[in-house]
Design an enzyme around this catalytic site. Structure first.
Site, mmCIF file in Angstrom:
data_model
loop_
_atom_site.group_PDB
_atom_site.id
_atom_site.type_symbol
_atom_site.label_atom_id
_atom_site.label_comp_id
_atom_site.label_asym_id
_atom_site.label_seq_id
_atom_site.Cartn_x
_atom_site.Cartn_y
_atom_site.Cartn_z
ATOM 1 N N ARG A 235 3.076 1.242 9.966
ATOM 2 C CA ARG A 235 2.540 1.743 8.689
ATOM 3 C C ARG A 235 3.622 1.635 7.613
ATOM 4 O O ARG A 235 4.404 2.554 7.395
ATOM 5 C CB ARG A 235 2.075 3.195 8.850
ATOM 6 C CG ARG A 235 1.129 3.664 7.746
ATOM 7 C CD ARG A 235 0.663 5.083 8.003
ATOM 8 N NE ARG A 235 -0.121 5.171 9.212
ATOM 9 C CZ ARG A 235 -1.438 4.933 9.295
ATOM 10 N NH1 ARG A 235 -2.094 4.595 8.210
ATOM 11 N NH2 ARG A 235 -2.064 5.050 10.434
ATOM 12 N N SER B 78 -9.338 -5.174 11.039
ATOM 13 C CA SER B 78 -10.662 -4.631 10.742
ATOM 14 C C SER B 78 -11.514 -5.769 10.210
ATOM 15 O O SER B 78 -11.134 -6.427 9.235
ATOM 16 C CB SER B 78 -10.583 -3.519 9.688
ATOM 17 O OG SER B 78 -10.098 -2.330 10.248
ATOM 18 N N ARG C 133 2.207 -5.592 12.842
ATOM 19 C CA ARG C 133 1.641 -4.954 14.036
ATOM 20 C C ARG C 133 1.587 -5.928 15.206
ATOM 21 O O ARG C 133 1.728 -5.532 16.359
ATOM 22 C CB ARG C 133 0.259 -4.393 13.708
ATOM 23 C CG ARG C 133 0.324 -3.274 12.683
ATOM 24 C CD ARG C 133 -1.007 -2.577 12.461
ATOM 25 N NE ARG C 133 -0.835 -1.483 11.498
ATOM 26 C CZ ARG C 133 -1.643 -0.431 11.402
ATOM 27 N NH1 ARG C 133 -2.695 -0.351 12.198
ATOM 28 N NH2 ARG C 133 -1.413 0.516 10.508
ATOM 29 N N ARG D 64 0.843 -1.196 0.000
ATOM 30 C CA ARG D 64 0.000 0.000 0.000
ATOM 31 C C ARG D 64 0.872 1.237 0.000
ATOM 32 O O ARG D 64 1.890 1.305 0.680
ATOM 33 C CB ARG D 64 -0.923 0.026 1.234
ATOM 34 C CG ARG D 64 -1.924 -1.114 1.250
ATOM 35 C CD ARG D 64 -2.824 -1.040 2.463
ATOM 36 N NE ARG D 64 -3.621 -2.257 2.587
ATOM 37 C CZ ARG D 64 -4.392 -2.536 3.631
ATOM 38 N NH1 ARG D 64 -4.475 -1.677 4.636
ATOM 39 N NH2 ARG D 64 -5.080 -3.663 3.672
ATOM 40 N N GLU E 229 -4.940 -0.140 15.923
ATOM 41 C CA GLU E 229 -5.656 -1.118 15.091
ATOM 42 C C GLU E 229 -4.738 -2.247 14.633
ATOM 43 O O GLU E 229 -3.613 -2.012 14.191
ATOM 44 C CB GLU E 229 -6.248 -0.412 13.869
ATOM 45 C CG GLU E 229 -6.970 -1.356 12.912
ATOM 46 C CD GLU E 229 -7.070 -0.818 11.509
ATOM 47 O OE1 GLU E 229 -7.109 -1.639 10.579
ATOM 48 O OE2 GLU E 229 -7.087 0.424 11.344
#
Length: 428
Positions: free
Chosen positions: A283, A358, A397, A268, A355
């Site tokens: 990230r 999701s 993460r 991404r 987070e």
């Protein structure tokens, strides 16, 4: 993609739901309704002209068959009218195609209306905490340092050479760091397979049609990496290739639910995130993830969603990582989701939850875009399936959470008990 028929029949209801997503009311159905009106007018005109064309053809044939003179005024008039009608039909066809293309383009830009039960709010500050787990596992060590610092001290995480190889927001995992990443991947896959998910290892180069099917295109093209010479993109998440396994297929209702887990690297651009989480594993442009995907009957959709959340939670519980479950409000909801729960893991160095998964229910939004349907025995026609997915979990993460929550006062990191058989060691 939204159902045009539903928009036509319930415009006020759908507009109100879309308005819940944005305070600026940016999702306007009026242009779609106007184009749909024009399309239906053209369709009615085409139907009338086609009927007249058929009628003329029939009359012309009867006249000729009964011995009529092709050069007579009557037959010539029929032929001329027939040619005029055909010309009008020919002119209508491109107009209809153009309007249909405009409608489809506008529909592709619209997000999924939120569920009626989704909390109304403007942004992440209005998200609702559902529950917490593992408060007793929150470390009391006041000297915990960020995961990127402990990773560098242990010699298992390197960013400087990664920048040299690629650019910022990439990392090298070295020695026990690489082994820990592999252990997490294998552990998560083993757990989800045991929970009934069928493992898939899909391509990570995917075409535009697949990205459109799950909602990443056309709206989020800038967030993905595209190959220059091919219609191929690097997968932003395994959700895309795994869901598209069934694109343009009609499934048997007896096959549902279909449950897949998949490990893939993900890519991404993180457009718009510059200045945020510039260090560490939170990230990155490239990261590993185990994804959970479900294709289900609409009647079981909500129950399957809750079960999906539980399956993702089970990984955090097995690792004994403190976390909380958040229900996203309408203003923070992802583009394709009708309802979404985030799992947020505790990061001691930041003193906050971040987070890590999701879990979204897309209802029939993706199924319409990707044309995934099912047929029930004894019933006419087909229905669109519901699709769901969630991270089970984001590996980087999870590693960050392990490096911080299992940090010891002597500068070592204890390996979670469930990972020790994979690593054949107890500490880093």
């Amino acid at each position: 993609m939204l159902d045009l028929k539903q928009i036509r029949e319930n415009p006020d209801q759908i507009q109100e739901l879309l308005n819940r997503r944005s305070a600026s009311n940016e999702y306007d159905l009026a242009p779609i309704l106007e184009l749909d009106r024009q399309r239906r007018e053209l369709e009615a005109m085409r139907t009338q002209l086609q009927a007249r064309s058929n009628e003329i053809g029939k009359l012309y044939g009867q006249k000729i068959k009964s011995g009529g003179d092709p050069n007579s005024a009557e037959i010539k008039a029929l032929k001329e009218e027939g040619n005029e009608v055909k010309a009008k039909l020919s002119n209508l066809e491109p107009q209809e195609r153009e309007i249909k293309a405009q409608i489809e383009n506008l529909l592709l830009q619209l997000p999924n209306p939120p569920s009626e039960s989704t909390p109304i709010g403007k942004d992440e500050t209005d998200n609702v905490e559902i529950r917490r787990w593992g408060d007793e596992y929150i470390p009391q060590n006041p000297k915990i340092i960020p995961h990127w610092d402990i990773g560098e001290k242990l010699g298992i995480l390197d960013t400087e050479r990664a920048v040299k190889i690629a650019q910022a927001r990439f990392v090298n995992l070295i020695g026990a760091g690489a082994a820990l990443e592999r252990a997490l991947i294998n552990f998560m896959l083993d757990r989800q397979i045991a929970a009934g998910y069928l493992e898939v290892m899909p391509p990570v180069l995917i075409n535009s049609t697949s990205l459109q099917g799950t909602g990443q295109l056309p709206k989020f093209a800038e967030e993905s990496f595209k190959c220059q010479d091919d219609d191929l993109w690097l997968a932003p998440t395994a959700e895309v290739p795994v869901t598209n396994l069934y694109r343009d297929e009609i499934l048997d209702a007896a096959q549902l639910p279909i449950k897949h887990c998949a490990y893939t690297p993900c890519f991404r651009r993180e457009a718009g995130s510059y200045g945020r989480d510039t260090r560490g594993l939170i990230r990155l442009h490239q990261f590993n993830k185990v994804e959970l995907v479900k294709i289900v009957h609409p009647d079981t959709s909500e129950d399957e969603h809750h079960a999906l959340v539980k399956d993702a939670e089970a990984i955090l519980q097995a690792l004994k990582l403190p976390y909380r479950v958040i229900e996203l409000c309408t203003g923070d909801l992802g583009f394709g989701a009708a309802k979404c729960y985030d799992l947020e893991v505790w990061l001691p160095s930041a003193g906050t939850y971040r987070e890590i998964s999701s879990c979204s229910n897309f209802r029939d939004f993706q199924a319409r875009r990707a044309n995934i349907r099912f047929k029930e025995a004894g019933k006419k026609g087909t229905q669109f399936v519901h699709t769901l997915n969630g991270s089970g979990l984001a590996i980087g993460r999870t590693m960050a959470a392990v490096l911080e929550n299992y940090q010891q006062s002597d500068g070592t990191v204890k390996i979670p008990e469930v990972l020790q058989p994979y690593l054949k060691r107890e500490t880093l």
